[in-house]
Design a protein around this motif. Sequence first.
Motif, short mmCIF file in Angstrom:
data_model
loop_
_atom_site.label_atom_id
_atom_site.label_comp_id
_atom_site.label_asym_id
_atom_site.label_seq_id
_atom_site.Cartn_x
_atom_site.Cartn_y
_atom_site.Cartn_z
N GLU A 57 0.81 -1.22 0.00
CA GLU A 57 0.00 0.00 0.00
C GLU A 57 0.84 1.26 0.00
O GLU A 57 0.29 2.37 0.00
CB GLU A 57 -0.92 0.03 1.22
N PRO A 204 -4.03 0.66 5.16
CA PRO A 204 -5.14 1.34 4.47
C PRO A 204 -5.36 0.74 3.09
O PRO A 204 -5.03 1.35 2.07
CB PRO A 204 -4.67 2.80 4.41
N ARG A 205 -5.90 -0.47 3.07
CA ARG A 205 -6.13 -1.20 1.83
C ARG A 205 -7.61 -1.09 1.49
O ARG A 205 -8.45 -1.79 2.08
CB ARG A 205 -5.72 -2.65 1.99
N PRO A 206 -7.97 -0.21 0.56
CA PRO A 206 -9.39 -0.04 0.23
C PRO A 206 -10.03 -1.33 -0.29
O PRO A 206 -9.33 -2.30 -0.63
CB PRO A 206 -9.38 1.05 -0.85
N GLN A 208 -11.32 -4.06 -2.57
CA GLN A 208 -10.83 -4.51 -3.87
C GLN A 208 -11.98 -5.14 -4.67
O GLN A 208 -12.90 -5.71 -4.09
CB GLN A 208 -9.71 -5.53 -3.69
N MET A 313 -8.02 8.12 -3.33
CA MET A 313 -7.87 6.79 -2.76
C MET A 313 -7.05 6.81 -1.47
O MET A 313 -7.20 5.92 -0.62
CB MET A 313 -7.22 5.85 -3.77
N LEU A 316 -8.89 6.53 1.92
CA LEU A 316 -9.63 5.33 2.26
C LEU A 316 -8.82 4.43 3.18
O LEU A 316 -7.62 4.22 2.98
CB LEU A 316 -10.01 4.56 1.00
N TYR A 318 -8.89 0.58 5.56
CA TYR A 318 -9.01 -0.84 5.26
C TYR A 318 -10.46 -1.21 4.91
O TYR A 318 -11.38 -0.97 5.70
CB TYR A 318 -8.54 -1.65 6.48
N GLU A 320 -12.49 0.14 2.91
CA GLU A 320 -13.39 1.25 2.61
C GLU A 320 -13.45 1.53 1.11
O GLU A 320 -12.58 1.11 0.34
CB GLU A 320 -12.93 2.51 3.36
N PHE A 321 -14.48 2.26 0.69
CA PHE A 321 -14.62 2.63 -0.71
C PHE A 321 -15.47 3.89 -0.81
O PHE A 321 -16.21 4.24 0.12
CB PHE A 321 -15.27 1.50 -1.53
#
Length: 402
Positions: A57, A204-206, A208, A313, A316, A318, A320-321
């Motif tokens: 990330e 913070p991994r939006p 997928q 982005m 955002l 973990y 989130e979108f």
Amino acid sequence: METTLAAVYCEGWDEGWLVNPLTDNGAEARDSAGEPYSVVLLAGGRLHTVLNISWTEGYCAVLKYDESGQPTATTEWRRAPEGDLFLRESTTRSGPGADAARHKTSWQLNGWRSDSVEPAGDRGGRNTFADGGFSAPRLPIPAFGRWNALLDRAARIHLEACVEPFAEVCPIPRVTDGPFRVTAAAPGHGLPARTSDERPWHPPRPLQPRNLDALFREGTERTVGDRRMRISTHAAGKLNLPSGRLVAADPSSLDYGEEPFAVTVAPGTYPATVSLATFTDDPGHTRVAAVRLDISDRRPARWELALRDGQDMLDLGYGEFFGFGVDAGMACFTDEDNRERLSDEWQALTLRDPRYTVLADGDMIAWSSGWGDGSYPTWIGRDHSGRVTTFIADMLLFPSDD
């Protein structure tokens, strides 16, 4: 005077515990693979700083602790398009309590900087400042174990927060720390450790895209709870996009200024396909799983989240979108040029059987929204050349891929 810190590695630090300890070699392997891990730095056996790192990330958070083990300052670094790190956010506190003064600063790569100053912490009162023309602090991504630059820069940033003009309304004690030297911790460092299936922090991994092709594969079966649903696909007609600016929204909100996506396509008329999911043990119960708008007949090679102007982005966390909200149980695609004109078209809709329809000779495609009200992402497919091929509104019908 130089500060010597000893490094201990783990999957995360949780209120005095090393969660899932890692060897130095194990942590270095995670670093190379871009997987999340934490570096716990000790000064004289006392917790000094924790680094939470996930290079997939492009993320590194530096959390500074006081002598009582409470966090007093943080910096969050993110990867810039050029490949180095830029300072996304820093927070400095006057102490560990809820009423401690706080100074938070955020940077954007376009030169915008914003400051939020809370002299009384959670007790209320805030001063905000924002202006352009600033360059965010930047650093090369450090090699594994070379944490000195991150620590030295974080110390300078927090020291600067104490002497900036904002310090008049948010007094932060001026503390000098560093320069730093990092060594490997001795085996008997004394920190308690435990194992856990869950890490105490997530990068913070939006959200997928989740196997979007399967949502339009006829006959595919998916599990919801302990029940099965079978996918069927249906041509829903063609959508007119006279401006090429697509709007995804609850039709009841079209007259509230729902904005189009920032990515545009050539004006034209494009075919839409609806993915319906039917309970295998209740054939009369269907739900819309997704709606696809095909811009070309090329297959998408990659997917990205559809954004509106002003969305980033980097904001955002973990899972989130950015999505479109639904409050009336329905969703739609339309063109920005038709949005206001069609704001009343939805009111006569029931969308029970079928669960989708085309309105105004193709100026709107409306459908019932998955399980109902909520927020839903739209994904953009691109081919190998980066050209837009597809928009998919994902109604998040299934909790995970199976």
